[in-house]
Scaffold this motif. Structure first.
Motif, PDB file in Angstrom:
ATOM      1  N   ASP A 174      60.610  83.297  51.599  1.00 14.84           N
ATOM      2  CA  ASP A 174      61.396  81.994  52.097  1.00 14.84           C
ATOM      3  C   ASP A 174      62.898  82.572  52.706  1.00 14.84           C
ATOM      4  O   ASP A 174      63.261  83.110  52.191  1.00 14.84           O
ATOM      5  N   LYS A 175      63.109  82.053  53.861  1.00 10.55           N
ATOM      6  CA  LYS A 175      64.435  82.294  54.417  1.00 10.55           C
ATOM      7  C   LYS A 175      65.367  81.646  53.527  1.00 10.55           C
ATOM      8  O   LYS A 175      65.043  80.380  53.231  1.00 10.55           O
ATOM      9  N   GLY A 176      66.662  82.071  53.430  1.00  8.60           N
ATOM     10  CA  GLY A 176      67.801  81.327  52.562  1.00  8.60           C
ATOM     11  C   GLY A 176      67.916  82.151  51.281  1.00  8.60           C
ATOM     12  O   GLY A 176      67.527  83.123  50.992  1.00  8.60           O
ATOM     13  N   PRO A 177      68.990  81.658  50.630  1.00 12.31           N
ATOM     14  CA  PRO A 177      69.575  82.297  49.253  1.00 12.31           C
ATOM     15  C   PRO A 177      68.504  82.159  48.338  1.00 12.31           C
ATOM     16  O   PRO A 177      68.014  81.139  47.907  1.00 12.31           O
ATOM     17  N   ARG A 178      67.869  83.212  47.687  1.00 11.08           N
ATOM     18  CA  ARG A 178      66.688  83.056  47.021  1.00 11.08           C
ATOM     19  C   ARG A 178      67.169  82.747  45.633  1.00 11.08           C
ATOM     20  O   ARG A 178      68.006  83.324  44.992  1.00 11.08           O
ATOM     21  N   VAL A 179      66.429  81.753  44.913  1.00 14.17           N
ATOM     22  CA  VAL A 179      66.727  81.310  43.395  1.00 14.17           C
ATOM     23  C   VAL A 179      66.622  82.537  42.440  1.00 14.17           C
ATOM     24  O   VAL A 179      67.481  83.004  41.657  1.00 14.17           O
ATOM     25  N   GLY A 180      65.356  83.327  42.544  1.00 15.82           N
ATOM     26  CA  GLY A 180      65.333  84.460  41.753  1.00 15.82           C
ATOM     27  C   GLY A 180      65.026  83.846  40.337  1.00 15.82           C
ATOM     28  O   GLY A 180      65.532  84.749  39.265  1.00 15.82           O
ATOM     29  N   TYR A 181      64.626  82.701  39.898  1.00 22.67           N
ATOM     30  CA  TYR A 181      64.414  82.371  38.717  1.00 22.67           C
ATOM     31  C   TYR A 181      62.925  81.639  38.542  1.00 22.67           C
ATOM     32  O   TYR A 181      62.818  80.815  39.357  1.00 22.67           O
ATOM     33  N   ARG A 182      62.186  82.242  37.879  1.00 19.60           N
ATOM     34  CA  ARG A 182      60.602  81.691  37.579  1.00 19.60           C
ATOM     35  C   ARG A 182      60.553  80.451  37.157  1.00 19.60           C
ATOM     36  O   ARG A 182      59.184  79.820  37.213  1.00 19.60           O
ATOM     37  N   TYR A 183      61.142  80.161  36.363  1.00 25.07           N
ATOM     38  CA  TYR A 183      61.156  78.917  35.681  1.00 25.07           C
ATOM     39  C   TYR A 183      61.456  77.625  36.200  1.00 25.07           C
ATOM     40  O   TYR A 183      62.506  77.438  36.801  1.00 25.07           O
ATOM     41  N   ARG A 184      60.632  76.861  36.498  1.00 23.41           N
ATOM     42  CA  ARG A 184      60.721  75.395  37.323  1.00 23.41           C
ATOM     43  C   ARG A 184      59.569  74.552  36.951  1.00 23.41           C
ATOM     44  O   ARG A 184      58.592  74.941  36.496  1.00 23.41           O
ATOM     45  N   PRO A 185      59.736  73.191  36.923  1.00 26.28           N
ATOM     46  CA  PRO A 185      58.469  72.251  36.398  1.00 26.28           C
ATOM     47  C   PRO A 185      57.330  72.303  37.565  1.00 26.28           C
ATOM     48  O   PRO A 185      57.966  72.487  38.758  1.00 26.28           O
ATOM     49  N   ARG A 186      56.197  71.745  37.150  1.00 24.18           N
ATOM     50  CA  ARG A 186      55.228  71.610  38.167  1.00 24.18           C
ATOM     51  C   ARG A 186      55.334  70.471  38.996  1.00 24.18           C
ATOM     52  O   ARG A 186      55.130  70.530  40.177  1.00 24.18           O
TER      53      ARG A 186
END
Length: 450
Positions: A174-186
Motif C-alpha cells: 500500500d502506498k503511504g506511511p505504513r502502519v506496521g502494527y498487525r493488531y486491528r479489528p475484523r
C-alpha cells in the motif's frame, strides 16, 4: 436428491444458540491476558495494549439467540464479499460460505452444534472452519446485541481492513506511511439512523474447536485487536469481542464481552456538510498512531494503531457508508457497480479486468423470493451428488439506487423498511431456504430439477 432436499430443509430450521457473558468470563480472560504478557516478557517483548476494562454484556441483550444455519452462512457470506484472498477477486469470496452447508445441525428444541460432517471437517481443517463459522455466529450475535441496545436504528457490518485502507497503508504494497502494527479489528458495526449521528463499534471474532480455555485466550487476544482503533477520545471507543467454541461433541457456545465508551460517534450529517455519501472518495494518507491526551503541557508519544480524530469523523462516516455499499453490490455479483465505491488502495482493481476461473460472478439473475423481486448472481454446485443452485442478491429497487451511486437514497429507503422484511426461512415457490437481511440482501438455495 432426497438427501440433498433434507439438507436444505435442515438449513431453514431455527435452533437455540448458547451464549456466555459473565463476570467469571471476565476473570478468566484477564488471567489469560496476564499469562500471555508473562510469556512475552520472557521473550523480551512488550505487553500487549488491550482494552482496559472488558465487561459482561447484559443478559437482555445477549440471551435468547435463535438462528437457522442458513442465516449464519448468509452473514458469513456478506462479511467476506470484499475479501482479498490469493489471486481471486473478492467478488466471489462469499460463495465460500456454502462449503459449510452441512456443517451444522440442531432443531426447534435443541441447541445448535456441529453435524457429523462438521466434526469430520474439524479433524482436517480445524482453524479454517472454526474461524469462518465463528465470524457468522459472532456477527449474528453482534447485530442482536446492538439492535436491542439501539432499537430505532440500523446495524451495518463493514469489514475493517477494507475501511481502514482508505486512510492508512496496512501493508508494504500500500502506498503511504505504513502502519506496521498487525493488531486491528475484523469488522466495524455502524449503528445509524438517517439525520442523526451514528456510532461505530470495532468488532473482533475468533473461533475454535477446542474448549472454553482456548476461548479465554482468544478473547484476550481479541481485546488487543479492538484496542487498535480509537474513534474520538482516548479510551472511549465501545467495542465487542467474541470467541465461538465449536466442540466436536456438544453444543457450540458464543463467548462474548464488550467495552463501554462514550465515544465512537460520527458527525451529524448536517446540510452544511460537503460530504454527501453519493460522492466518490479518494485514498487519504493519515500518519499512523493513536494520540493520547496531553499531560502537564506535554504531548505524549502516540500509541500504535489507528485514530479517527474529531476532524476525521465526517470522512470516516463517508468511507463506512460507501464500503458497505461496495459489499452489497459485490454480494449481488456486480463488479462494475462495486468499483465506484472503493478507492485504489481498498481494492477497486479486484473488481475489474481478468478473473481466474471460478472466482468471478456476474449480476445477471433475477428471482422473486418471499414476494420480493431480487437481482443478483447464482452459483451451481453439487450437494450429495445432487445439483443445487445458490442465489445471492439485493432487493431490486434498493439495488438500483446502489447501482446508480445513490447511497443517501438507499439508506433512507432501507431504514424506512427496517421492520417490514419477511421473516420466513423457506420459500415454497422457490423450494428452498431463504435468508433475508434488513440491509436488503438475500441468500437462497434450491435443488435443480432439470
Amino acid at each position: 436428491m432426497k438427501k440433498a432436499a433434507d439438507v436444505l430443509t435442515k438449513l431453514s430450521q431455527p435452533s437455540n444458540v448458547a451464549t456466555h457473558s459473565s463476570m467469571a468470563l471476565i476473570g478468566s480472560v484477564d488471567a489469560a491476558g496476564a499469562a500471555e504478557d508473562e510469556k512475552r516478557k520472557e521473550k523480551e517483548l512488550d505487553a500487549l495494549r488491550r482494552k482496559p476494562k472488558l465487561q459482561a454484556i447484559a443478559a437482555k441483550e445477549v440471551g435468547s439467540l435463535r438462528l437457522t444455519p442458513w442465516e449464519v452462512l448468509h452473514t458469513l457470506g456478506r462479511a467476506v464479499a470484499l475479501a482479498r484472498r490469493g489471486a481471486g477477486r473478492g467478488l466471489a469470496e462469499h460463495w465460500g460460505s456454502l462449503k459449510y452447508s452441512q456443517a451444522l445441525t440442531g432443531g426447534p428444541d435443541a441447541y445448535m452444534k456441529l453435524s457429523a460432517e462438521g466434526r469430520e471437517t474439524a479433524d482436517y481443517y480445524k482453524a479454517l472452519q472454526s474461524d469462518e463459522l465463528g465470524i457468522g455466529f459472532a456477527l449474528m450475535l453482534a447485530k442482536q446485541v446492538l439492535s436491542r441496545r439501539f432499537p430505532q436504528h440500523i446495524v451495518s457490518i463493514i469489514p475493517a481492513d477494507t475501511t481502514l485502507r482508505a486512510g492508512w497503508a496496512l501493508t508494504s504494497r500500500d502506498k503511504g506511511p505504513r502502519v506496521g502494527y498487525r493488531y486491528r479489528p475484523r469488522f466495524f458495526a455502524e449503528v445509524w439512523k438517517p439525520g442523526e449521528p451514528s456510532r461505530v463499534f470495532p468488532i473482533e471474532s475468533k473461533g475454535n474447536h477446542s474448549n472454553a480455555t482456548v476461548s479465554h485466550d482468544q478473547l484476550a487476544s481479541a481485546s488487543a485487536h479492538v484496542e487498535a482503533v480509537h474513534i474520538g477520545s482516548w479510551n472511549e471507543t465501545p467495542s465487542l469481542v467474541f470467541s465461538t467454541e465449536l466442540p466436536v461433541e456438544g453444543p457450540l457456545t458464543i463467548h462474548a464481552l464488550h467495552s463501554a465508551g462514550k465515544d465512537g460517534r460520527l458527525n451529524h450529517p448536517s446540510e452544511q456538510s460537503s460530504r454527501s455519501l453519493d460522492h466518490f472518495i479518494q485514498d487519504a494518507n493519515f500518519f499512523p498512531g493513536i494520540q493520547q491526551p496531553a499531560e502537564d503541557d506535554r504531548t505524549p508519544q502516540t500509541k500504535p494503531g489507528f485514530h479517527v480524530t474529531p476532524d476525521r469523523r465526517d470522512w470516516f462516516r463517508h468511507v463506512l457508508a460507501r464500503t458497505e455499499a461496495a459489499g452489497l453490490t459485490a454480494f449481488a455479483g456486480d463488479g462494475e457497480a462495486t468499483v465506484q465505491y472503493l478507492t485504489k488502495r481498498q481494492g477497486s482493481r479486484h473488481f475489474t479486468g481478468f478473473a481466474h476461473a471460478a472466482t468471478g460472478s456476474v449480476q445477471d439473475a433475477r428471482e422473486k423470493l418471499l414476494g420480493i423481486q431480487i437481482v443478483g448472481t447464482d452459483h451451481v454446485f453439487r450437494l450429495n451428488r445432487t445439483r443445487v443452485e445458490a442465489f445471492s442478491g439485493v432487493a431490486e429497487d434498493l439495488f438500483r439506487h446502489l447501482e446508480e451511486g445513490r447511497v443517501e437514497q438507499y439508506r433512507r429507503e432501507v431504514y424506512a423498511r427496517r421492520n417490514g422484511w419477511p421473516v420466513d426461512t423457506w420459500d415454497s415457490r422457490w423450494r428452498g431456504p431463504v435468508s433475508m437481511n434488513p440491509d436488503g440482501s438475500v441468500l437462497a438455495m434450491r435443488v435443480l430439477t432439470s
